[in-house]
Design an enzyme around this catalytic site. Structure first.
Site, PDB file in Angstrom:
ATOM      1  N   SER A 103       0.849  -1.182   0.000  1.00 41.89           N
ATOM      2  CA  SER A 103       0.000   0.000   0.000  1.00 41.89           C
ATOM      3  C   SER A 103       0.886   1.233   0.000  1.00 41.89           C
ATOM      4  O   SER A 103       2.041   1.190   0.449  1.00 41.89           O
ATOM      5  CB  SER A 103      -0.909   0.016   1.241  1.00 41.89           C
ATOM      6  N   TYR A 116      -1.814  -0.624  10.424  1.00 43.52           N
ATOM      7  CA  TYR A 116      -1.954  -0.977   9.006  1.00 43.52           C
ATOM      8  C   TYR A 116      -0.742  -0.503   8.214  1.00 43.52           C
ATOM      9  O   TYR A 116      -0.186  -1.240   7.397  1.00 43.52           O
ATOM     10  CB  TYR A 116      -3.235  -0.370   8.439  1.00 43.52           C
TER      11      TYR A 116
END
Length: 239
Positions: A103, A116
């Site tokens: 990501s 995350y």
């Protein structure tokens, strides 16, 4: 359902192995047994989860003790464990492709999504190191680091010039295979990544000022959602 769709479109047989990647190391012996005898040329490590649908401090993670473990098992542990199972066969054949989905939040630190962001940073670094180790042996390891894609994990956010649909993103990302070992996956996300690097450097991203602004914005959006849901419930009861 997805397996049948793949079979109908490609004419190839599929095999489904049902596991829960949040369960940690206990699942991998069963996966290894199911993979015996298969020649796997491509591995896509795409499993992932998040703990919040909004910006929140680390200690605000709901059910933090099990959630932290589940996220690390799913986002982090799954990548090297699945690689461990598949890579030896690729080495024997002298060819193979591993695609690890990271990501943009794993490229630069993202406060208020700390866990995350950290798990995706692992995927980015592991992928780049693995590619350096095995590229001379015929193995390509590609790291894909997208921004916003409309999926269940992102609450199926509306697609626009900044947010890609899942199918649209995959089409563009597949065109990068064999050309680069690291990619944002599509032109839109690549341009956004450059813009973030220029206009939102790490010192600003991690500043107390911006964290407070992001937190206030997140709280405002949550309030709007609650109000909208409340209006829907009232109108539904009236009907």
């Amino acid at each position: 359902m997805v397996a049948k769709e793949i079979e109908s479109k490609s004419g190839q047989k599929t095999r489904t192995i049902q596991v829960d990647f949040t369960h940690g190391c206990s699942i991998y012996p069963a996966i290894a047994e199911e993979l015996q005898g298969l020649e796997i040329g491509i591995l896509v490590n795409n499993v992932g989860m998040t703990c919040n649908d909004h910006f929140a401090y680390f200690l605000e993670i709901p059910d933090s003790e099990p959630t932290i473990t589940h996220m690390v098992n799913c986002n982090v542990l799954s990548v090297p464990q699945m690689t461990r199972l598949v890579l030896p066969g690729m080495l024997e054949r002298g060819t193979g492709l591993i695609i690890n989905v990271s990501s943009e939040m794993g490229v630069r630190p993202q406060p208020l999504l700390a866990l995350y962001s950290a798990t995706k940073a692992f995927v980015s670094y592991f992928s780049q190191c693995l590619h350096a180790e095995y590229k001379s042996k015929g193995i390509t390891v590609q790291c894909v680091a997208p921004l916003m894609v409309s999926t269940n994990m992102t609450s199926n956010v509306r697609v626009n010039c900044l947010v890609k649909s899942a199918s649209g993103f995959v089409r563009e990302a597949m065109n990068t295979v064999g050309h680069t070992s690291y990619t944002s996956g599509c032109l839109s996300h690549s341009l956004q990544s450059v813009a973030f690097a220029l206009f939102l450097p790490d010192w600003l991203r991690t500043s107390t000022f911006l964290i407070r602004k992001m937190r206030n914005l997140s709280n405002a959006r949550q309030y709007e959602r609650r109000v909208q849901n409340g209006k829907w419930m009232i109108s539904a009861k009236e009907e």
